[in-house]
Design an enzyme around this catalytic site. Structure first.
Site, mmCIF file in Angstrom:
data_model
loop_
_atom_site.group_PDB
_atom_site.id
_atom_site.type_symbol
_atom_site.label_atom_id
_atom_site.label_comp_id
_atom_site.label_asym_id
_atom_site.label_seq_id
_atom_site.Cartn_x
_atom_site.Cartn_y
_atom_site.Cartn_z
ATOM 1 N N HIS A 155 -3.391 6.719 -4.416
ATOM 2 C CA HIS A 155 -3.330 6.663 -5.882
ATOM 3 C C HIS A 155 -3.280 8.070 -6.438
ATOM 4 O O HIS A 155 -3.925 8.971 -5.913
ATOM 5 C CB HIS A 155 -4.559 5.911 -6.433
ATOM 6 C CG HIS A 155 -4.390 5.492 -7.869
ATOM 7 N ND1 HIS A 155 -4.717 6.314 -8.916
ATOM 8 C CD2 HIS A 155 -3.916 4.348 -8.406
ATOM 9 C CE1 HIS A 155 -4.450 5.675 -10.049
ATOM 10 N NE2 HIS A 155 -3.961 4.480 -9.775
ATOM 11 N N GLU B 174 -2.811 -2.366 -6.501
ATOM 12 C CA GLU B 174 -1.650 -3.211 -6.216
ATOM 13 C C GLU B 174 -1.908 -4.185 -5.069
ATOM 14 O O GLU B 174 -1.415 -5.311 -5.071
ATOM 15 C CB GLU B 174 -0.439 -2.344 -5.836
ATOM 16 C CG GLU B 174 0.116 -1.516 -6.957
ATOM 17 C CD GLU B 174 0.647 -2.358 -8.097
ATOM 18 O OE1 GLU B 174 1.218 -3.431 -7.836
ATOM 19 O OE2 GLU B 174 0.466 -1.960 -9.255
HETATM 20 N N1 ACO Z 1 1.106 5.729 3.017
HETATM 21 C C1 ACO Z 1 1.315 6.800 3.811
HETATM 22 N N2 ACO Z 1 1.197 8.059 3.418
HETATM 23 C C2 ACO Z 1 0.865 8.273 2.138
HETATM 24 C C3 ACO Z 1 0.629 7.202 1.250
HETATM 25 C C4 ACO Z 1 0.760 5.899 1.735
HETATM 26 N N3 ACO Z 1 0.553 4.838 0.945
HETATM 27 N N4 ACO Z 1 0.307 7.715 0.043
HETATM 28 C C5 ACO Z 1 0.343 9.049 0.160
HETATM 29 N N5 ACO Z 1 0.676 9.381 1.430
HETATM 30 C C6 ACO Z 1 0.805 10.732 1.968
HETATM 31 C C7 ACO Z 1 2.058 11.422 1.523
HETATM 32 O O1 ACO Z 1 3.122 11.166 2.406
HETATM 33 C C8 ACO Z 1 1.635 12.859 1.549
HETATM 34 O O2 ACO Z 1 1.612 13.292 2.872
HETATM 35 P P1 ACO Z 1 2.104 14.791 3.255
HETATM 36 O O3 ACO Z 1 1.198 15.706 2.505
HETATM 37 O O4 ACO Z 1 1.937 14.824 4.729
HETATM 38 O O5 ACO Z 1 3.523 14.866 2.794
HETATM 39 C C9 ACO Z 1 0.178 12.785 1.087
HETATM 40 O O6 ACO Z 1 -0.275 11.494 1.460
HETATM 41 C C10 ACO Z 1 0.001 12.941 -0.412
HETATM 42 O O7 ACO Z 1 0.987 12.185 -1.061
HETATM 43 P P2 ACO Z 1 1.352 12.319 -2.584
HETATM 44 O O8 ACO Z 1 2.641 11.633 -2.873
HETATM 45 O O9 ACO Z 1 1.207 13.741 -3.011
HETATM 46 O O10 ACO Z 1 0.168 11.504 -3.221
HETATM 47 P P3 ACO Z 1 0.074 11.095 -4.672
HETATM 48 O O11 ACO Z 1 -1.363 11.021 -4.977
HETATM 49 O O12 ACO Z 1 0.920 11.883 -5.551
HETATM 50 O O13 ACO Z 1 0.760 9.627 -4.640
HETATM 51 C C11 ACO Z 1 1.132 7.338 -4.690
HETATM 52 C C12 ACO Z 1 0.192 8.499 -5.083
HETATM 53 C C13 ACO Z 1 2.545 7.584 -5.284
HETATM 54 C C14 ACO Z 1 0.579 6.035 -5.265
HETATM 55 C C15 ACO Z 1 1.223 7.259 -3.155
HETATM 56 O O14 ACO Z 1 -0.065 7.155 -2.615
HETATM 57 C C16 ACO Z 1 2.112 6.121 -2.663
HETATM 58 O O15 ACO Z 1 3.336 6.265 -2.591
HETATM 59 N N6 ACO Z 1 1.524 4.923 -2.308
HETATM 60 C C17 ACO Z 1 2.256 3.800 -1.868
HETATM 61 C C18 ACO Z 1 2.915 3.073 -3.042
HETATM 62 C C19 ACO Z 1 1.920 2.267 -3.856
HETATM 63 O O16 ACO Z 1 1.006 1.636 -3.334
HETATM 64 N N7 ACO Z 1 2.140 2.283 -5.192
HETATM 65 C C20 ACO Z 1 1.261 1.569 -6.150
HETATM 66 C C21 ACO Z 1 0.330 2.540 -6.790
HETATM 67 S S1 ACO Z 1 -0.894 1.715 -7.696
HETATM 68 C C22 ACO Z 1 -0.703 2.246 -9.204
HETATM 69 O O17 ACO Z 1 -0.032 3.168 -9.468
HETATM 70 C C23 ACO Z 1 -1.371 1.451 -10.303
#
Ligand code: ACO
Length: 381
Positions: free
Chosen positions: A260, A318
């Protein structure tokens, strides 16, 4: 000129643009407070009507106030005939339910007498009618006749009733009610901000809600539900969870339903919805899907800790939203409109709050275009 020198904050990140009494989101602590109550306390106990009252008037209603509030919403559920005709036309185009809600929402005050309507009447009418739009559209899309709302059911129960004509069990009503309460407000998210910007121009509440629905529709906000549950279905059996998710992570893919932008610990809404889903599936007599989802969650967290150490990626809202709404027999296309049916409580509360400030929202932009152009006629370009 750099972003730092102009003060420009891409995405307004870190900018405080409102004071609110509605909700507090603490991403480090994993805490969500809604009008003074922890989400864990409020969402599992309140009726949706109590949550609306709390967010709009900053206190819980007493028994007679609650009864009057419920009656007011119930009396306003039926749609104007023109809205129903419009929904039938939209169904012919087979548009997604969120488009139907956006198109119909602007017509919901058609019979309210324009400027004669109080903002309270508008608030009650919009909140009462959003579920009617969603349920009616869903049935029209399946070639079925919309089911007229009942006035003897509470808001959440009536929504479920209008989808299939069956009076829902108390456990299913509780499940939906907990969901609607859980998503009722969440700080200055994009749709709430959109609503505040619109109402701050002294526009009307319907315009603010239509704008908020438009913002919620986008995939970066509310408009991409379902994939978390798709993964659980693809996994199918507990023993396949680990190899399936390892393969995904090895390919560099993300596990949907985890991580998140704000919560850097477990999203407190995930706990509430997990508990609500467990109680609902238990009452329905089949915990198989719930148990599989919990197993997938446990393995996912173990693997995310292994693949992304230090990131503390945890279950987000979610994951259990999809499980709960699926358990209520809602199709994926109805997840975001149902989110809107809950979030409208917060949108309206924020509009009331913004109106009290009396202040237009008008940030600035920094010009980065050309400065030395002179006009040339079309034939010379
Ligand atoms: N699975 C695997 N790896 C992940 C996930 C995940 N669900 N989420 C983040 N990471 C990793 C990224 O690849 C990144 O790794 P790296 O540094 O090696 O490149 C690191 O964790 C940080 O990722 P960011 O994108 O910077 O994290 P951010 O906090 O910006 O993203 C987000 C949040 C977009 C929700 C992300 O966690 C994601 O894509 N999750 C999956 C999609 C999802 O569940 N969306 C619904 C969100 S719920 C809501 O918004 C109400």
């Amino acid at each position: 000129m750099t972003a730092e020198s102009t003060g420009y904050k891409p995405g307004l990140e870190g900018v405080v643009a409102a004071e609110t009494r509605l909700s507090s989101v603490d991403g480090q602590k994993g805490e969500l407070i809604i009008s003074g109550y922890l989400v864990e306390d409020l969402a599992l106990h309140a009726t949706f009507e109590e949550t609306c009252y709390l967010l709009w008037y900053d206190r819980l209603p007493n028994e007679s106030e609650l009864s009057a509030f419920k009656q007011s919403l119930a009396a306003r559920r039926a749609l104007p005939a023109a809205t129903l005709a419009l929904l039938a036309a939209v169904a012919e185009q087979k548009l997604p339910a969120m488009d139907a809600l956006r198109i119909a929402a602007g017509t919901l005050d058609l019979d309210l007498g324009g400027d004669q309507t109080s903002v309270d009447q508008q608030a009650h009418t919009l909140t009462a009618r959003i579920p009617t739009v969603v349920a009616a559209y869903w049935r029209l899309l399946q070639g079925q006749t919309p089911i007229a709302p009942r006035t003897d059911l509470d808001h959440a129960a009536n929504y479920l009733y209008m989808l299939n004509g069956e009076t829902p069990s108390p456990a299913r009503v509780r499940g939906l009610e907990t969901y609607l309460n859980t998503v009722s407000d969440h700080g200055l998210n994009a749709s709430t901000f959109a609503a505040r910007v619109i109402i701050a121009t002294q526009s009307d509440l319907t315009s603010a809600i239509v704008g908020a629905i438009g913002a919620l529709k986008g995939p970066l906000h509310g408009g991409a539900p379902g994939p978390a549950l798709d993964m659980v279905f693809e996994i199918g059996e507990a023993n396949k969870a680990e190899p399936f998710m390892r393969a995904k992570l090895d390919r560099g893919e993300r596990l949907m339903g985890f991580g998140h932008r704000v919560y850097k610990v477990r999203d407190p809404r995930a706990d509430v919805l997990s508990q609500a889903a467990e109680e609902m599936f238990k009452a329905d007599g089949d915990l198989n899907l719930y148990n599989l989802a919990k197993h997938v969650e446990t393995i996912a967290i173990k693997l995310l800790d292994e693949y992304k150490p230090g990131r503390n990626l945890r279950t987000n809202v979610e994951f259990f939203t999809a499980l709960l709404l699926h358990g209520l027999d809602l199709e994926t296309d109805l997840f975001t409109p149902t989110f809107a049916a809950g979030r409208v409580a917060g949108w309206i509360g924020h509009c009331f709050e913004q109106q009290r400030t009396g202040r237009l929202i008008r940030p600035q932009s920094v010009y980065i275009g050309e400065r030395d152009r002179t006009w040339t006629p079309a034939a010379e370009r």
